[in-house]
Design a protein around this motif. Structure first.
Motif, PDB file in Angstrom:
ATOM      1  N   SER A  28       0.800  -1.045   0.371  1.00  0.00           N
ATOM      2  CA  SER A  28      -0.105   0.115   0.226  1.00  0.00           C
ATOM      3  C   SER A  28       1.294   1.199   0.050  1.00  0.00           C
ATOM      4  N   ASP A  29       1.808   1.133   0.573  1.00  0.00           N
ATOM      5  CA  ASP A  29       2.584   2.296   1.003  1.00  0.00           C
ATOM      6  C   ASP A  29       3.309   2.524  -0.739  1.00  0.00           C
ATOM      7  N   THR A  30       3.672   1.674  -1.522  1.00  0.00           N
ATOM      8  CA  THR A  30       4.552   1.616  -2.529  1.00  0.00           C
ATOM      9  C   THR A  30       3.841   2.423  -4.000  1.00  0.00           C
ATOM     10  N   GLU A  31       2.417   1.644  -3.859  1.00  0.00           N
ATOM     11  CA  GLU A  31       1.045   2.112  -4.705  1.00  0.00           C
ATOM     12  C   GLU A  31       1.216   3.330  -4.262  1.00  0.00           C
ATOM     13  N   ARG A  32       0.666   4.148  -2.878  1.00  0.00           N
ATOM     14  CA  ARG A  32       0.691   5.212  -2.435  1.00  0.00           C
ATOM     15  C   ARG A  32       1.419   5.924  -3.171  1.00  0.00           C
ATOM     16  N   ARG A  33       2.832   5.921  -2.825  1.00  0.00           N
ATOM     17  CA  ARG A  33       4.234   6.786  -2.927  1.00  0.00           C
ATOM     18  C   ARG A  33       4.074   6.931  -5.182  1.00  0.00           C
ATOM     19  N   LYS A  34       4.026   5.679  -5.508  1.00  0.00           N
ATOM     20  CA  LYS A  34       3.313   5.597  -6.912  1.00  0.00           C
ATOM     21  C   LYS A  34       2.265   6.249  -7.494  1.00  0.00           C
ATOM     22  N   ALA A  35       1.607   6.620  -6.819  1.00  0.00           N
ATOM     23  CA  ALA A  35       0.311   7.614  -7.156  1.00  0.00           C
ATOM     24  C   ALA A  35       0.526   9.149  -6.780  1.00  0.00           C
ATOM     25  N   SER A  36       1.394   9.482  -6.004  1.00  0.00           N
ATOM     26  CA  SER A  36       1.017  10.600  -5.321  1.00  0.00           C
ATOM     27  C   SER A  36       2.285  11.064  -5.897  1.00  0.00           C
ATOM     28  N   LYS A  37       3.482  10.641  -6.815  1.00  0.00           N
ATOM     29  CA  LYS A  37       4.402  10.869  -7.998  1.00  0.00           C
ATOM     30  C   LYS A  37       3.319  11.343  -9.269  1.00  0.00           C
ATOM     31  N   ARG A  38       2.398  10.245  -9.631  1.00  0.00           N
ATOM     32  CA  ARG A  38       2.164  10.423 -10.588  1.00  0.00           C
ATOM     33  C   ARG A  38       0.921  11.624 -11.096  1.00  0.00           C
ATOM     34  N   GLN A  39       0.461  11.848  -9.611  1.00  0.00           N
ATOM     35  CA  GLN A  39       0.007  13.036  -9.457  1.00  0.00           C
ATOM     36  C   GLN A  39       0.278  14.436 -10.014  1.00  0.00           C
ATOM     37  N   LYS A  40       1.784  13.960  -8.953  1.00  0.00           N
ATOM     38  CA  LYS A  40       2.817  15.524  -8.974  1.00  0.00           C
ATOM     39  C   LYS A  40       3.359  15.607 -10.327  1.00  0.00           C
ATOM     40  N   TYR A  41       3.974  14.248 -10.675  1.00  0.00           N
ATOM     41  CA  TYR A  41       4.095  15.292 -12.275  1.00  0.00           C
ATOM     42  C   TYR A  41       2.783  14.814 -13.510  1.00  0.00           C
ATOM     43  N   ASN A  42       1.837  14.687 -13.182  1.00  0.00           N
ATOM     44  CA  ASN A  42       0.916  15.148 -13.932  1.00  0.00           C
ATOM     45  C   ASN A  42       0.373  16.786 -13.874  1.00  0.00           C
ATOM     46  N   ARG A  43       0.195  17.268 -12.220  1.00  0.00           N
ATOM     47  CA  ARG A  43       0.425  18.935 -11.828  1.00  0.00           C
ATOM     48  C   ARG A  43       1.378  20.099 -12.631  1.00  0.00           C
ATOM     49  N   GLU A  44       2.539  19.135 -13.008  1.00  0.00           N
ATOM     50  CA  GLU A  44       3.715  20.236 -13.224  1.00  0.00           C
ATOM     51  C   GLU A  44       3.581  19.780 -15.187  1.00  0.00           C
ATOM     52  N   ASN A  45       3.320  18.979 -15.530  1.00  0.00           N
ATOM     53  CA  ASN A  45       2.914  18.693 -16.818  1.00  0.00           C
ATOM     54  C   ASN A  45       1.938  20.497 -17.118  1.00  0.00           C
ATOM     55  N   GLU A  46       0.756  19.872 -16.037  1.00  0.00           N
ATOM     56  CA  GLU A  46      -0.488  20.904 -16.572  1.00  0.00           C
ATOM     57  C   GLU A  46      -0.199  21.769 -16.336  1.00  0.00           C
ATOM     58  N   LEU A  47       0.810  23.070 -15.379  1.00  0.00           N
ATOM     59  CA  LEU A  47       1.186  23.937 -15.125  1.00  0.00           C
ATOM     60  C   LEU A  47       1.668  24.034 -16.776  1.00  0.00           C
ATOM     61  N   LYS A  48       2.351  23.374 -17.087  1.00  0.00           N
ATOM     62  CA  LYS A  48       3.828  24.138 -18.471  1.00  0.00           C
ATOM     63  C   LYS A  48       2.615  23.517 -19.799  1.00  0.00           C
ATOM     64  N   TRP A  49       1.788  23.196 -20.059  1.00  0.00           N
ATOM     65  CA  TRP A  49       1.181  23.108 -21.439  1.00  0.00           C
ATOM     66  C   TRP A  49      -0.174  24.531 -21.025  1.00  0.00           C
ATOM     67  N   ILE A  50       0.006  24.900 -19.367  1.00  0.00           N
ATOM     68  CA  ILE A  50      -0.950  26.037 -19.529  1.00  0.00           C
ATOM     69  C   ILE A  50      -0.695  27.058 -19.630  1.00  0.00           C
ATOM     70  N   HIS A  51       0.899  26.938 -19.023  1.00  0.00           N
ATOM     71  CA  HIS A  51       1.409  28.651 -19.703  1.00  0.00           C
ATOM     72  C   HIS A  51       1.866  28.490 -21.288  1.00  0.00           C
ATOM     73  N   ALA A  52       2.579  27.710 -21.789  1.00  0.00           N
ATOM     74  CA  ALA A  52       2.301  27.360 -22.769  1.00  0.00           C
ATOM     75  C   ALA A  52       2.088  27.546 -23.620  1.00  0.00           C
ATOM     76  N   ALA A  53       0.165  27.845 -23.449  1.00  0.00           N
ATOM     77  CA  ALA A  53      -1.083  27.908 -24.500  1.00  0.00           C
ATOM     78  C   ALA A  53      -1.468  29.343 -24.020  1.00  0.00           C
ATOM     79  N   THR A  54      -0.868  30.096 -22.664  1.00  0.00           N
ATOM     80  CA  THR A  54      -1.363  31.367 -22.183  1.00  0.00           C
ATOM     81  C   THR A  54      -0.356  32.525 -22.036  1.00  0.00           C
TER      82      THR A  54
END
Length: 424
Positions: A28-54
């Protein structure tokens, strides 16, 4: 409650018959860490694309190595529609109030064809089921009708419905309309015109690329009379929405709006590469080849192997554009030569006899209409990629009708015949 049942939603289980507590806790700890890492990565990508589009220009973003890497890893779902609009430069075509004005216009004859076709677009998707309260079919209908008014020279072609349906799943209805406009104008010019000119050009380009990339497979297909136009019509005109798993389609569209039409060639070559062994070893006939290539098992076309195979294919944008230009020039020259031959064939041919001479001498203004009627020939309209027929006495046929008789896994040519008549 069943012993061992997970009630937390985190993957941990309880009960005497379940896994040991320490193992479950570690997992469970491993899965939570992976999920947290994916969420952080996606959020960073979202911000990069929002910056590009605006803040940035689409052309500059497409030259950026950083954004190229980002798009190849997949655009985040939350901003995907916005990124597609940005990369396609849809705002250059958008005019406030224009879509509403087009929707209010009266019916066109082509609208009857649209009415018959829209129920085929994503019938299994909840957004397009009337019984489920979705507005998908209504929105799809509105966009296609509006586009027929917006671009009468194109009107409607069956593959367009698949594009619009995909767009509607990612963005509001008016955004989807302007993305359709930007996609056809900026990426797929002449794909949906009655002659399907660009599709035929790209089919020849694809054949050349396949011959360069994989000569044995190209030879095998050619020997069995399976030409690219037979299968890539379905691929290109629907942007692979009828051929790939959903996750793969989304990733292909990400790359398509970033790289342009080059991505379609790359993905097509990758699809054939992934099923190469089966085509060469288990499809000895044309019917088996075509049946398989039009219905490739989806499990071998998952996003990761498909995109990896596609991106490994060395294909420069400039080289593709040059090849397309050369092919178009060759087709136009062939069309011009065919037209000259047709003009010559239409000239009346007279056989001079003594009786004809006597008639002409008797009345120089009299013409031999019987001779003209029997010796005049009407050329058969045919696709420019085909050689002229040796027989010139065939019944006349319109260009749209001759195209309609070609093979079409989509039924595009059949629909185009009806639309072609309306275009006139």
């Amino acid at each position: 409650m069943n012993q061992g049942q997970d009630l937390t939603g985190t993957g941990s289980a309880v009960g005497v018959n379940g896994p040991s507590g320490s193992n479950v806790s570690t997992q469970s700890d491993t899965e939570r860490r992976k999920a947290s890492k994916r969420q952080k990565y996606n959020r960073e990508n979202e911000l990069k694309w929002i910056h590009a589009a605006t803040r940035l220009q689409a052309d500059n973003v497409k030259k950026s190595t950083k954004y190229k890497k980002l798009v190849r890893k997949g655009v985040p779902t939350s901003v995907r529609g916005r990124v597609w609009l940005f990369l396609a430069k849809a705002d250059l075509y958008r005019k406030p109030g224009r879509f509403e004005e087009l929707c209010k216009r009266g019916p066109l004859p082509i609208h009857e064809v649209i009415e018959r076709d829209i129920h085929r677009c994503y019938p299994d998707h909840v957004h397009f089921r009337d019984a489920m309260g979705g507005t998908g079919q209504q929105d799809l209908h509105a966009i296609l009708k509006a586009y027929a008014h917006y671009k009468p020279s194109v009107g409607y072609c069956q593959g367009m419905g698949r594009l619009v349906g995909m767009m509607l799943m990612q963005m509001p209805v008016e955004d989807a309309f302007w993305l359709l406009v930007a996609t056809i104008e900026g990426y797929m010019q002449d794909y949906y015109t009655p002659s399907l000119r660009q599709l035929r050009i790209d089919a020849q380009v694809f054949e050349r690329l396949l011959r360069d990339q994989d000569p044995p497979l190209a030879e095998h297909l050619e020997k069995n009379d399976v030409i690219p136009l037979m299968y890539m019509t379905q691929w290109f005109m629907t942007l692979y929405t009828m051929s790939l798993p959903w996750a793969s389609v989304l990733r292909v569209w990400d790359v398509f709006y970033f790289d342009g039409v080059k991505a379609l060639f790359r993905v097509g070559l990758a699809v054939l590469q992934l099923c190469r062994d089966h085509l060469l070893n288990k499809c000895p006939t044309s019917s088996e080849l075509l049946a398989y290539v039009l219905h490739i098992p989806l499990d071998i076309l998952a996003p990761k192997p498909l995109l990896e195979a596609a991106l490994q294919i060395k294909l420069r944008k400039q080289s593709v554009q040059k090849l397309i230009a050369v092919t178009a020039e060759s087709m136009d020259a062939a069309a011009a030569a065919t037209g000259d031959a047709s003009k010559n064939a239409r000239k009346p041919v007279h056989t001079t006899t003594s009786n004809d001479n006597n008639k002409n001498n008797a009345d120089p203004n009299t013409t031999n209409t019987d001779t003209q009627r029997t010796t005049r020939t009407t050329p058969l309209s045919r696709p420019v990629s085909q050689p002229p027929s040796s027989t010139t006495t065939s019944a006349p046929a319109s260009s749209a009708s001759s195209i309609s008789s070609s093979f079409s896994p989509l039924g595009v040519f059949k629909t185009r015949r009806r639309a072609g008549t309306i275009h006139k």
